[in-house]
Design a protein around this motif. Structure first.
Motif, short mmCIF file in Angstrom:
data_model
loop_
_atom_site.label_atom_id
_atom_site.label_comp_id
_atom_site.label_asym_id
_atom_site.label_seq_id
_atom_site.Cartn_x
_atom_site.Cartn_y
_atom_site.Cartn_z
N LEU A 93 0.82 -1.21 0.00
CA LEU A 93 0.00 0.00 0.00
C LEU A 93 0.85 1.26 0.00
O LEU A 93 0.50 2.27 -0.61
N LEU A 94 1.98 1.20 0.69
CA LEU A 94 2.86 2.36 0.76
C LEU A 94 3.54 2.64 -0.58
O LEU A 94 3.80 3.78 -0.93
N LYS A 95 3.83 1.59 -1.34
CA LYS A 95 4.48 1.71 -2.65
C LYS A 95 5.73 2.60 -2.59
O LYS A 95 5.81 3.64 -3.25
N PRO A 96 6.71 2.21 -1.79
CA PRO A 96 7.90 3.04 -1.65
C PRO A 96 8.66 3.19 -2.96
O PRO A 96 8.71 2.25 -3.76
N ILE A 102 12.07 5.75 4.88
CA ILE A 102 10.95 5.08 5.54
C ILE A 102 11.37 4.69 6.94
O ILE A 102 12.46 4.14 7.14
N LEU A 103 10.50 4.95 7.90
CA LEU A 103 10.74 4.55 9.28
C LEU A 103 9.75 3.45 9.61
O LEU A 103 8.54 3.67 9.57
N ASP A 104 10.24 2.27 9.90
CA ASP A 104 9.41 1.12 10.27
C ASP A 104 9.53 0.95 11.77
O ASP A 104 10.57 0.55 12.28
N MET A 105 8.47 1.24 12.49
CA MET A 105 8.48 1.16 13.94
C MET A 105 8.24 -0.27 14.46
O MET A 105 8.25 -0.49 15.65
N CYS A 106 8.02 -1.20 13.57
CA CYS A 106 7.77 -2.60 13.94
C CYS A 106 8.69 -3.50 13.13
O CYS A 106 8.24 -4.45 12.51
N ALA A 107 9.95 -3.21 13.11
CA ALA A 107 10.88 -3.87 12.19
C ALA A 107 11.54 -5.10 12.80
O ALA A 107 12.74 -5.16 12.94
N ALA A 108 10.77 -6.09 13.13
CA ALA A 108 11.35 -7.35 13.58
C ALA A 108 10.46 -8.47 13.08
O ALA A 108 9.26 -8.43 13.33
N PRO A 109 10.93 -9.38 12.31
CA PRO A 109 12.32 -9.64 11.94
C PRO A 109 12.81 -8.86 10.73
O PRO A 109 13.95 -9.00 10.33
N GLY A 110 11.98 -8.04 10.10
CA GLY A 110 12.47 -7.18 9.03
C GLY A 110 11.97 -7.52 7.64
O GLY A 110 12.45 -6.96 6.66
N ASN A 111 11.02 -8.43 7.51
CA ASN A 111 10.52 -8.79 6.19
C ASN A 111 9.81 -7.64 5.48
O ASN A 111 9.91 -7.49 4.27
N LYS A 112 9.07 -6.82 6.24
CA LYS A 112 8.39 -5.68 5.60
C LYS A 112 9.43 -4.72 5.03
O LYS A 112 9.29 -4.21 3.92
N LEU A 115 11.02 -6.17 1.93
CA LEU A 115 10.13 -6.03 0.78
C LEU A 115 10.17 -4.60 0.25
O LEU A 115 10.26 -4.37 -0.96
N MET A 116 10.17 -3.62 1.16
CA MET A 116 10.25 -2.22 0.72
C MET A 116 11.59 -1.92 0.06
O MET A 116 11.65 -1.20 -0.93
N ALA A 117 12.66 -2.48 0.59
CA ALA A 117 13.99 -2.27 -0.01
C ALA A 117 14.02 -2.84 -1.43
O ALA A 117 14.57 -2.22 -2.35
N ALA A 118 13.40 -4.00 -1.63
CA ALA A 118 13.35 -4.58 -2.97
C ALA A 118 12.49 -3.72 -3.89
O ALA A 118 12.86 -3.51 -5.06
N GLN A 119 11.38 -3.19 -3.38
CA GLN A 119 10.53 -2.33 -4.19
C GLN A 119 11.29 -1.05 -4.60
O GLN A 119 11.04 -0.51 -5.67
#
Length: 125
Positions: A93-96, A102-112, A115-119
């Motif tokens: 939804l964010l479509k980075p 981007i600040l991910d406040m729930c970054a464990a284990p880091g899959n989100k 995915l954003m880094a790949a996008q």
């Protein structure tokens, strides 16, 4: 029940309870920084691993419950990431875009974040 106070907002409580007890589909996405989705599909087909395309993204797939990818070489190499579809939604939804922060406040284990880094083709922070 933890959701007792929300009963007034749940129009079909039996269906809601059934849904809570249903296992989620096993999903994975292909890390485009390491391989293309077409290549991964060929590898899985060669191994006889069944999968279906997910409607979320061209590089996301669903595997049957009896398939375990947790020890698969593609997973261990970071080529595929096992992640529930609902957990992919924030990134989808964010479509980075490349160059964004981007600040991910729930970054464990880091899959989100992966995915954003790949996008973003790994061109962002």
């Amino acid at each position: 029940m933890w959701y007792e106070r929300y009963k007034q907002y749940i129009p079909d409580l039996p269906s809601f309870e059934k849904m809570l007890l249903s296992p989620l589909q096993q999903n994975f996405w292909v890390n485009s920084l390491k391989a293309g989705a077409d290549t991964v599909q060929l590898w899985l087909q060669d191994e006889g691993i069944k999968y279906t395309q997910s409607p979320l993204l061209p590089s996301t797939f669903v595997v049957p419950d009896n398939v375990s990818l947790g020890n698969h070489p593609l997973y261990r190499a970071g080529v595929i990431h096992i992640q529930e579809a609902v957990s992919m939604l924030p990134a989808l939804l964010l479509k980075p875009q490349a160059g964004e922060r981007i600040l991910d406040m729930c970054a464990a284990p880091g899959n989100k974040m992966a995915l954003m880094a790949a996008q973003m083709q790994q061109k962002g922070v």
